[in-house]
Design a protein around this motif. Structure first.
Motif, mmCIF file in Angstrom:
data_model
loop_
_atom_site.group_PDB
_atom_site.id
_atom_site.type_symbol
_atom_site.label_atom_id
_atom_site.label_comp_id
_atom_site.label_asym_id
_atom_site.label_seq_id
_atom_site.Cartn_x
_atom_site.Cartn_y
_atom_site.Cartn_z
ATOM 1 N N ARG A 255 0.868 -1.184 0.000
ATOM 2 C CA ARG A 255 0.000 0.000 0.000
ATOM 3 C C ARG A 255 0.908 1.238 0.000
ATOM 4 N N THR A 256 1.091 1.832 -1.165
ATOM 5 C CA THR A 256 1.994 2.972 -1.326
ATOM 6 C C THR A 256 1.273 4.101 -2.055
ATOM 7 N N PRO A 257 1.786 5.337 -1.927
ATOM 8 C CA PRO A 257 1.209 6.449 -2.693
ATOM 9 C C PRO A 257 1.283 6.185 -4.197
ATOM 10 N N GLU A 258 2.364 5.512 -4.649
ATOM 11 C CA GLU A 258 2.512 5.221 -6.074
ATOM 12 C C GLU A 258 1.400 4.294 -6.575
ATOM 13 N N ALA A 259 0.889 3.442 -5.670
ATOM 14 C CA ALA A 259 -0.199 2.537 -6.034
ATOM 15 C C ALA A 259 -1.566 3.187 -5.892
ATOM 16 N N GLY A 260 -1.584 4.479 -5.493
ATOM 17 C CA GLY A 260 -2.843 5.210 -5.382
ATOM 18 C C GLY A 260 -3.418 5.298 -3.982
ATOM 19 N N TYR A 261 -2.750 4.702 -2.982
ATOM 20 C CA TYR A 261 -3.279 4.717 -1.618
ATOM 21 C C TYR A 261 -3.020 6.067 -0.948
ATOM 22 N N GLN A 262 -3.955 6.450 -0.093
ATOM 23 C CA GLN A 262 -3.883 7.743 0.584
ATOM 24 C C GLN A 262 -3.799 7.556 2.090
ATOM 25 N N SER A 263 -3.494 8.646 2.775
ATOM 26 C CA SER A 263 -3.370 8.615 4.234
ATOM 27 C C SER A 263 -4.753 8.674 4.873
ATOM 28 N N ALA A 264 -4.981 7.752 5.827
ATOM 29 C CA ALA A 264 -6.247 7.698 6.568
ATOM 30 C C ALA A 264 -5.964 7.101 7.939
ATOM 31 N N ALA A 265 -6.972 7.074 8.789
ATOM 32 C CA ALA A 265 -6.789 6.627 10.171
ATOM 33 C C ALA A 265 -6.430 5.146 10.232
ATOM 34 N N ILE A 266 -5.428 4.819 11.087
ATOM 35 C CA ILE A 266 -5.046 3.436 11.379
ATOM 36 C C ILE A 266 -4.826 3.306 12.882
ATOM 37 N N PHE A 267 -4.797 2.080 13.374
ATOM 38 C CA PHE A 267 -4.505 1.821 14.784
ATOM 39 C C PHE A 267 -3.018 1.548 14.949
ATOM 40 N N ALA A 268 -2.396 2.191 15.924
ATOM 41 C CA ALA A 268 -1.011 1.907 16.310
ATOM 42 C C ALA A 268 -1.018 1.638 17.808
ATOM 43 N N GLY A 269 -1.110 0.356 18.164
ATOM 44 C CA GLY A 269 -1.292 0.023 19.570
ATOM 45 C C GLY A 269 -2.659 0.491 20.036
ATOM 46 N N LYS A 270 -2.697 1.313 21.058
ATOM 47 C CA LYS A 270 -3.955 1.851 21.584
ATOM 48 C C LYS A 270 -4.218 3.270 21.094
ATOM 49 N N LYS A 271 -3.497 3.707 20.049
ATOM 50 C CA LYS A 271 -3.662 5.047 19.516
ATOM 51 C C LYS A 271 -4.186 4.992 18.090
ATOM 52 N N VAL A 272 -4.855 6.065 17.681
ATOM 53 C CA VAL A 272 -5.313 6.219 16.298
ATOM 54 C C VAL A 272 -4.445 7.279 15.644
ATOM 55 N N ILE A 273 -3.749 6.906 14.571
ATOM 56 C CA ILE A 273 -2.871 7.830 13.863
ATOM 57 C C ILE A 273 -3.190 7.779 12.374
ATOM 58 N N GLN A 274 -2.535 8.612 11.591
ATOM 59 C CA GLN A 274 -2.705 8.608 10.146
ATOM 60 C C GLN A 274 -1.640 7.717 9.506
ATOM 61 N N GLY A 275 -2.057 6.938 8.512
ATOM 62 C CA GLY A 275 -1.114 6.070 7.827
ATOM 63 C C GLY A 275 -1.590 5.756 6.421
ATOM 64 N N ILE A 276 -0.643 5.527 5.505
ATOM 65 C CA ILE A 276 -0.981 5.209 4.114
ATOM 66 C C ILE A 276 -1.737 3.872 4.071
ATOM 67 N N GLY A 277 -2.871 3.870 3.409
ATOM 68 C CA GLY A 277 -3.652 2.643 3.264
ATOM 69 C C GLY A 277 -4.674 2.422 4.353
#
Length: 364
Positions: A255-277
């Motif tokens: 999941r990369t920007p080159e493949a067309g994926y954009q940044s959106a909310a993801i889970f990182a442990g117990k936090k919600v952050i922005q991540g590609i895909g």
């Protein structure tokens, strides 16, 4: 004279002590052997993709360990076996030398001591049963269990073919497809069976539904929805042969920007952050529910670290490129096609059996 008397006294004391020691030994109670174990269920067995049948089939004992007769062990692993003094079991092959004992988990392998996961025992038919996993591990065979087939799977060292016999795979009962409707039915709730909303995924005349599931996007931001659409497009139309393994990461790719994926909310442990895909885990979770409804087993599945709202608790799945993957195997004896798309506010996935018709053959 005194020396002679002393010698006689010394010999007398030695004889008395020897008699006392022997008396104590004779007084020791004979150690009773444990009550024999029992087989609660017979299982099938396959070696290197071929099902093997025995007069005495392997079975699961009361501790849910696979037990195999000593005679079948010799046949299966091409090894030499012997039973000594009604208790000792010897198994030899090449440079491997294994010794087990009836009624105990202690064993030795090339003079090294260890413990098996189940004690050997003798059944009511006088068959000597030993723990299969211990021998398989020592002989460097891979061993697993396929619950849908009630089958123990063995793979010899260096074997790289299909481990599950194709002719052993079951034929499922196809799920009848409700008659299509002109307008999609508004699905009840945020998730559910496709049969509750057949208009979300109309099937072709040559397609039979095995299982289908939908999940609602729940006001998904545009970037997140974009990522779900891209991942669905990579999966839609994927065909799995009998016994073939599906991998989400291998099918969808990075999941990369080159493949067309954009940044959106993801889970990182117990936090919600922005991540590609971000968002593609809804695609994965929908597929996971289809797999469960089809009676298949997930080979690899990882839950989220936080609760999600688009599937029921305990029925979610997450992926991460390069680490966590979602995998399942087609344990049917025919090809299965995956239909996967975003329809309005819903992620819709179906497993179908497709029949090739003359019309479809000529179209290709």
């Amino acid at each position: 004279m005194k020396n002679i008397n002393r010698s006689i006294l010394f010999i007398t004391i030695v004889l008395i002590l020897d008699l006392i020691i022997k008396s104590n030994c004779w007084a020791q109670p004979i150690q009773e052997m444990p009550v024999p174990d029992t087989i609660i269920k017979e299982v099938r067995l396959a070696l290197d993709g071929k099902e093997i049948t025995f007069v005495t089939p392997p079975g699961i004992n009361s501790n849910y360990r696979t037990m195999l007769s000593l005679a079948n062990t010799a046949e299966l692993f091409a090894c030499q076996t012997s039973f000594v003094d009604n208790r000792q079991i010897d198994i030899t092959k090449d440079d491997f030398y294994i010794t087990m004992f009836i009624g105990t988990t202690n064993y030795s392998f090339n003079s090294l001591s260890g413990q098996t996961d189940a004690a050997p025992f003798i059944n009511t038919n006088s068959d000597i049963l030993i723990p299969l996993r211990t021998v398989a591990d020592i002989f460097q065979y891979r061993i697993s269990y396929e619950p849908s087939l009630n089958m123990v799977i063995l793979q010899s060292p260096g074997f790289t073919g299909e481990a599950i016999p194709i002719d052993a795979l079951p034929e499922p009962t196809p799920v009848p497809v409700p008659a299509p409707v002109q307008q999609p039915v508004q699905p009840p709730g945020n998730w559910g069976l496709l049969s509750a909303a057949p208009g979300l995924m109309p099937l072709a005349p040559n397609q039979t539904l095995i299982s289908g599931y939908y999940t609602k996007l729940l006001n998904s931001p545009a970037a997140r929805t974009n990522n779900i659409i891209l991942s669905c497009a990579k999966i839609n139309g994927k065909v799995l042969n009998p016994g073939e393994l599906f991998s989400f990461n291998q099918t969808v790719g990075a999941r990369t920007p080159e493949a067309g994926y954009q940044s959106a909310a993801i889970f990182a442990g117990k936090k919600v952050i922005q991540g590609i895909g971000g968002g593609i885990c809804q695609t994965v979770s929908t597929i996971y529910n289809v797999v469960l409804e089809a009676g298949l087993s997930a080979v690899e599945r990882h839950p989220h670290s936080l609760k999600v709202a688009y599937v029921a608790p305990g029925r979610d799945a997450t992926v991460s490129w390069g680490s966590a993957d979602f995998k399942f195997r087609n344990t049917y004896n025919f090809q299965v096609k995956i239909l996967c798309k975003v329809e309005g506010d819903y992620v819709v996935v179906a497993l179908v059996k497709e029949i090739t018709t003359p019309e479809s053959s000529s179209a290709n």
